[in-house]
Motif scaffolding. Structure first.
Motif, PDB file in Angstrom:
ATOM      1  N   SER A  40       0.833  -1.205   0.000  1.00 40.87           N
ATOM      2  CA  SER A  40       0.000   0.000   0.000  1.00 40.87           C
ATOM      3  C   SER A  40       0.862   1.249   0.000  1.00 40.87           C
ATOM      4  N   PHE A  41       0.316   2.303  -0.593  1.00 40.13           N
ATOM      5  CA  PHE A  41       0.960   3.610  -0.558  1.00 40.13           C
ATOM      6  C   PHE A  41       0.248   4.486   0.455  1.00 40.13           C
ATOM      7  N   PHE A  42       1.007   5.308   1.139  1.00 36.82           N
ATOM      8  CA  PHE A  42       0.448   6.206   2.149  1.00 36.82           C
ATOM      9  C   PHE A  42       0.777   7.637   1.773  1.00 36.82           C
ATOM     10  N   THR A  43      -0.209   8.505   1.927  1.00 40.18           N
ATOM     11  CA  THR A  43      -0.037   9.915   1.597  1.00 40.18           C
ATOM     12  C   THR A  43      -0.636  10.771   2.696  1.00 40.18           C
ATOM     13  N   ARG A  44      -0.059  11.938   2.875  1.00 41.99           N
ATOM     14  CA  ARG A  44      -0.623  12.910   3.809  1.00 41.99           C
ATOM     15  C   ARG A  44      -1.949  13.413   3.256  1.00 41.99           C
ATOM     16  N   CYS A  45      -2.901  13.635   4.125  1.00 44.97           N
ATOM     17  CA  CYS A  45      -4.151  14.275   3.701  1.00 44.97           C
ATOM     18  C   CYS A  45      -3.859  15.739   3.416  1.00 44.97           C
ATOM     19  N   ASN A 101       6.854  12.155  18.121  1.00 43.90           N
ATOM     20  CA  ASN A 101       8.212  12.016  18.634  1.00 43.90           C
ATOM     21  C   ASN A 101       9.176  12.098  17.442  1.00 43.90           C
ATOM     22  N   PRO A 102      10.474  12.120  17.702  1.00 46.37           N
ATOM     23  CA  PRO A 102      11.425  12.259  16.584  1.00 46.37           C
ATOM     24  C   PRO A 102      11.314  11.167  15.512  1.00 46.37           C
ATOM     25  N   VAL A 103      11.038   9.935  15.887  1.00 43.42           N
ATOM     26  CA  VAL A 103      10.905   8.872  14.885  1.00 43.42           C
ATOM     27  C   VAL A 103       9.631   9.078  14.079  1.00 43.42           C
ATOM     28  N   GLY A 104       8.541   9.410  14.733  1.00 42.19           N
ATOM     29  CA  GLY A 104       7.300   9.712  14.022  1.00 42.19           C
ATOM     30  C   GLY A 104       7.483  10.891  13.077  1.00 42.19           C
ATOM     31  N   THR A 105       8.245  11.877  13.521  1.00 38.78           N
ATOM     32  CA  THR A 105       8.533  13.036  12.675  1.00 38.78           C
ATOM     33  C   THR A 105       9.320  12.608  11.446  1.00 38.78           C
ATOM     34  N   SER A 106      10.264  11.706  11.624  1.00 40.11           N
ATOM     35  CA  SER A 106      11.035  11.192  10.489  1.00 40.11           C
ATOM     36  C   SER A 106      10.128  10.505   9.471  1.00 40.11           C
ATOM     37  N   LEU A 152       6.837  11.220   4.120  1.00 34.45           N
ATOM     38  CA  LEU A 152       5.550  11.179   3.427  1.00 34.45           C
ATOM     39  C   LEU A 152       5.245  12.457   2.652  1.00 34.45           C
ATOM     40  N   VAL A 153       6.273  13.237   2.356  1.00 41.32           N
ATOM     41  CA  VAL A 153       6.078  14.424   1.520  1.00 41.32           C
ATOM     42  C   VAL A 153       5.550  13.990   0.141  1.00 41.32           C
ATOM     43  N   GLU A 154       5.869  12.775  -0.247  1.00 35.89           N
ATOM     44  CA  GLU A 154       5.339  12.142  -1.453  1.00 35.89           C
ATOM     45  C   GLU A 154       4.796  10.785  -1.038  1.00 35.89           C
ATOM     46  N   PRO A 155       3.868  10.210  -1.806  1.00 29.13           N
ATOM     47  CA  PRO A 155       3.350   8.877  -1.452  1.00 29.13           C
ATOM     48  C   PRO A 155       4.497   7.879  -1.273  1.00 29.13           C
ATOM     49  N   ARG A 156       4.403   7.104  -0.211  1.00 30.19           N
ATOM     50  CA  ARG A 156       5.446   6.118   0.098  1.00 30.19           C
ATOM     51  C   ARG A 156       4.811   4.780   0.422  1.00 30.19           C
ATOM     52  N   ARG A 157       5.512   3.717   0.050  1.00 30.57           N
ATOM     53  CA  ARG A 157       5.065   2.369   0.400  1.00 30.57           C
ATOM     54  C   ARG A 157       5.476   2.059   1.831  1.00 30.57           C
ATOM     55  N   ALA A 186      -6.905   9.183  12.682  1.00 32.62           N
ATOM     56  CA  ALA A 186      -7.032  10.601  13.031  1.00 32.62           C
ATOM     57  C   ALA A 186      -7.376  11.462  11.814  1.00 32.62           C
ATOM     58  N   GLY A 187      -7.428  10.842  10.618  1.00 33.00           N
ATOM     59  CA  GLY A 187      -7.757  11.581   9.412  1.00 33.00           C
ATOM     60  C   GLY A 187      -6.605  12.416   8.869  1.00 33.00           C
ATOM     61  N   LEU A 188      -5.366  12.018   9.215  1.00 29.17           N
ATOM     62  CA  LEU A 188      -4.192  12.769   8.796  1.00 29.17           C
ATOM     63  C   LEU A 188      -3.452  12.115   7.636  1.00 29.17           C
ATOM     64  N   LEU A 189      -3.698  10.821   7.422  1.00 26.07           N
ATOM     65  CA  LEU A 189      -3.083  10.068   6.318  1.00 26.07           C
ATOM     66  C   LEU A 189      -4.156   9.295   5.568  1.00 26.07           C
ATOM     67  N   GLU A 190      -3.833   8.975   4.321  1.00 30.31           N
ATOM     68  CA  GLU A 190      -4.686   8.123   3.503  1.00 30.31           C
ATOM     69  C   GLU A 190      -3.880   6.919   3.022  1.00 30.31           C
TER      70      GLU A 190
END
Length: 93
Positions: free
Chosen positions: A4-9, A35-40, A45-50, A84-88
């Motif tokens: 699956s690919f994930f993208t920011r809403c 946290n820092p890992v979540g931020t990484s 996810l600036v672009e769709p990522r698997r 949370a409706g932040l990613l698709e």
């Protein structure tokens, strides 16, 4: 989740301060500090990522952490951000 690919809403704004991203939907219903890992992961996810690509990048950055642990943590993070409706999630293909 695999493939699956994930993208920011598009309705999410964020700012990074002291290595931590603060995410907020533009309606103001959700606000999450990562946290820092979540931020990484979020920054990747600036672009769709698997899913696999996200895990690969964290494995390189944290070679002392077992890949199974990374995959479990990435899956939990992605699920939380989707809920949370932040990613698709977009199906492969």
């Amino acid at each position: 989740m695999v493939g699956s690919f994930f993208t920011r809403c598009k309705n999410v704004v964020y700012e990074v301060s002291a290595g931590r991203a603060v995410l907020m939907d533009t309606a103001g219903h959700e606000m999450i500090t990562l946290n820092p890992v979540g931020t990484s992961v979020w920054e990747q996810l600036v672009e769709p990522r698997r899913f696999e690509d996200l895990g690969d990048a964290l494995s390189v950055a944290h070679p002392d952490v077992p890949r199974e642990t990374i995959d479990t943590d990435v899956q939990a993070f992605l699920d939380e951000m989707i809920d949370a409706g932040l990613l698709e999630r977009n199906a492969p293909g």
